[in-house]
Design a protein around this motif. Structure first.
Motif, mmCIF file in Angstrom:
data_model
loop_
_atom_site.group_PDB
_atom_site.id
_atom_site.type_symbol
_atom_site.label_atom_id
_atom_site.label_comp_id
_atom_site.label_asym_id
_atom_site.label_seq_id
_atom_site.Cartn_x
_atom_site.Cartn_y
_atom_site.Cartn_z
ATOM 1 N N GLY A 1 0.832 -1.121 0.133
ATOM 2 C CA GLY A 1 -0.275 0.515 0.188
ATOM 3 C C GLY A 1 0.869 1.274 -0.007
ATOM 4 O O GLY A 1 2.233 1.196 0.355
ATOM 5 N N SER B 1 -2.968 3.664 2.212
ATOM 6 C CA SER B 1 -4.211 2.974 1.435
ATOM 7 C C SER B 1 -4.581 1.734 1.424
ATOM 8 O O SER B 1 -3.012 0.788 2.237
ATOM 9 C CB SER B 1 -3.940 3.458 -0.378
ATOM 10 O OG SER B 1 -3.047 2.157 -0.550
ATOM 11 N N ALA C 1 -5.701 -1.636 -0.807
ATOM 12 C CA ALA C 1 -6.207 -2.278 -1.851
ATOM 13 C C ALA C 1 -6.533 -3.617 -1.870
ATOM 14 O O ALA C 1 -7.767 -4.104 -2.002
ATOM 15 C CB ALA C 1 -6.041 -1.790 -3.456
ATOM 16 N N ASN D 1 6.663 0.536 0.839
ATOM 17 C CA ASN D 1 5.807 -0.107 -0.619
ATOM 18 C C ASN D 1 6.535 -1.309 -1.198
ATOM 19 O O ASN D 1 7.642 -1.081 -1.593
ATOM 20 C CB ASN D 1 5.388 1.139 -1.437
ATOM 21 C CG ASN D 1 4.593 0.766 -2.292
ATOM 22 O OD1 ASN D 1 5.391 -0.102 -4.094
ATOM 23 N ND2 ASN D 1 3.678 0.422 -2.401
ATOM 24 N N ASP D 2 5.984 -2.269 -0.997
ATOM 25 C CA ASP D 2 6.027 -3.313 -1.877
ATOM 26 C C ASP D 2 6.906 -3.621 -3.269
ATOM 27 O O ASP D 2 8.029 -3.359 -3.545
ATOM 28 C CB ASP D 2 5.129 -4.725 -1.922
ATOM 29 C CG ASP D 2 3.819 -4.224 -3.102
ATOM 30 O OD1 ASP D 2 3.956 -3.500 -2.978
ATOM 31 O OD2 ASP D 2 2.803 -5.381 -2.817
ATOM 32 N N ALA D 3 6.289 -2.657 -4.158
ATOM 33 C CA ALA D 3 6.665 -2.749 -5.637
ATOM 34 C C ALA D 3 8.248 -1.360 -5.374
ATOM 35 O O ALA D 3 9.223 -1.586 -6.293
ATOM 36 C CB ALA D 3 5.643 -2.170 -6.455
ATOM 37 N N THR E 1 5.409 -4.825 -10.871
ATOM 38 C CA THR E 1 5.037 -6.059 -10.499
ATOM 39 C C THR E 1 3.584 -6.973 -10.771
ATOM 40 O O THR E 1 2.318 -5.897 -10.205
ATOM 41 C CB THR E 1 4.625 -6.554 -8.784
ATOM 42 O OG1 THR E 1 4.539 -5.251 -8.142
ATOM 43 C CG2 THR E 1 6.955 -5.825 -8.408
ATOM 44 N N GLY F 1 2.142 -3.341 -8.779
ATOM 45 C CA GLY F 1 2.720 -2.524 -8.123
ATOM 46 C C GLY F 1 3.252 -1.857 -9.302
ATOM 47 O O GLY F 1 3.733 -2.188 -10.277
ATOM 48 N N HIS G 1 -3.517 2.237 -10.523
ATOM 49 C CA HIS G 1 -4.795 2.177 -10.091
ATOM 50 C C HIS G 1 -5.222 2.900 -11.345
ATOM 51 O O HIS G 1 -5.916 4.133 -10.799
ATOM 52 C CB HIS G 1 -4.628 2.648 -9.431
ATOM 53 C CG HIS G 1 -4.685 1.519 -7.827
ATOM 54 N ND1 HIS G 1 -5.993 0.627 -7.341
ATOM 55 C CD2 HIS G 1 -4.042 2.003 -6.736
ATOM 56 C CE1 HIS G 1 -5.889 -0.060 -6.893
ATOM 57 N NE2 HIS G 1 -4.501 0.819 -6.436
ATOM 58 N N GLU H 1 -5.499 -2.073 -11.980
ATOM 59 C CA GLU H 1 -5.424 -3.810 -12.003
ATOM 60 C C GLU H 1 -5.956 -5.177 -11.737
ATOM 61 O O GLU H 1 -6.110 -6.284 -12.014
ATOM 62 C CB GLU H 1 -4.669 -3.826 -10.314
ATOM 63 C CG GLU H 1 -5.622 -3.372 -9.465
ATOM 64 C CD GLU H 1 -5.021 -3.180 -8.052
ATOM 65 O OE1 GLU H 1 -4.056 -2.829 -7.815
ATOM 66 O OE2 GLU H 1 -5.640 -3.383 -6.821
HETATM 67 C C1 BGC Z 1 -1.216 -1.797 -4.210
HETATM 68 C C2 BGC Z 1 -0.076 -1.322 -4.495
HETATM 69 C C3 BGC Z 1 1.095 -2.327 -4.110
HETATM 70 C C4 BGC Z 1 0.157 -2.989 -5.330
HETATM 71 C C5 BGC Z 1 1.232 -4.569 -5.313
HETATM 72 C C6 BGC Z 1 -1.863 -2.534 -5.265
HETATM 73 O O1 BGC Z 1 -3.444 -2.684 -5.174
HETATM 74 O O2 BGC Z 1 -1.964 -0.068 -4.262
HETATM 75 O O3 BGC Z 1 0.364 -0.635 -3.586
HETATM 76 O O4 BGC Z 1 1.806 -1.725 -4.068
HETATM 77 O O5 BGC Z 1 -1.069 -3.569 -5.059
HETATM 78 O O6 BGC Z 1 0.649 -5.212 -3.906
#
Ligand code: BGC
Length: 257
Positions: A81, A90, A92, A119-121, A145, A151, A168, A177
């Protein structure tokens, strides 16, 4: 009698940072050699608690670090997020209770360590640019990703601009996504060709808006990249990620170093 001179280290000892990747099914961590871009010891994995609320993830983080007793450095943790100055903005695809949580403060308090959340990405992007598929690439690299969500990381001349959230973008009137993530391929049982057509629409939008020099495609499905990437018809060079499931851990450790 003269005593032997004590051994004086020539360099200050810098504790090895730990990277932790918070994913949908597992929370994985390892100490990382950030000069070499490699794990400094074996990875530890603990199943993600359900529901994965901030408090429960903090408890898992404490357990995970206890299994890495020799790794005493600061800790970087990925979150799927938006993360601004440690506060999650966030959720999602994660428990809604993350929104507004100061994850840096929560994790630091729980573990007694310096913890920084990313954030992961963005973590994957840092790792791919420094040690993976985008190593040596100047200009704008966009790392995406493809997993449950999409991401993205924006890295310009090696500098991360965090929280780009390109999963998004609105494409053909829909949240990108929802139609083009790997979860959409699985849910709708799309063929590689059908999915690649959606990815083409998605990446065409990305290249039109941002004119990147290179796009890197990560996420677990990138190990099948030869089945779908050649079918994605865009003008920008697009390549699979190299660090695979290590990117989050290595990137989180880079972020905290
Ligand atoms: C989130 C991102 C996240 C991505 C991959 C999305 O739905 O909003 O923050 O990097 O998913 O996990």
């Amino acid at each position: 009698m003269r005593l032997p001179r004590p051994h004086l280290p020539t360099r200050r000892h810098v504790a090895t940072p730990v990277g932790v990747d918070f994913g949908g099914s597992g929370i994985k961590g390892a100490p990382v050699d950030v000069q070499a871009g490699k794990f400094a010891a074996d990875r530890v994995r603990i199943p993600t608690p359900q529901p994965s609320t901030p408090q429960r993830v903090a408890e898992v983080l404490v357990d995970l670090l206890a299994q890495l007793p020799d790794a005493e450095g600061p800790v970087g943790v990925t979150v799927p997020g938006v993360v601004r100055r440690g506060v999650v903005g966030s959720a999602a695809n994660i428990d809604q209770s993350w929104i507004g949580t100061d994850a840096d403060a929560l994790f630091s308090r729980a573990t007694g360590r310096t913890v920084r959340t990313v954030n992961d990405a963005d973590a994957a992007g840092l790792a791919e640019v420094r040690f993976g598929a985008a190593r040596g690439q100047s200009g704008l690299v966009i790392v995406t990703t493809l997993g449950t969500g999409i991401g993205s990381a924006f890295v310009h001349d090696g500098v991360l601009v965090p929280n780009s959230e390109l999963g998004h973008l609105e494409v053909d009137g829909a949240n990108a996504e929802a139609r083009a993530a790997n979860s959409a391929r699985e849910r709708e049982d799309l063929s590689w060709e059908e999915w690649a057509a959606r990815l083409t629409r998605y990446y065409r939008t990305v290249e039109k808006l941002f004119s990147p020099d290179l796009i890197v495609v990560g996420g677990g499905v990138s190990k099948h990249s030869e089945s779908f990437l050649p079918l994605v018809e865009i003008d920008t060079p697009i390549v699979p990620a190299k660090l695979r499931n290590k990117a989050g851990i290595i990137g989180a450790a880079l972020y905290v170093s």
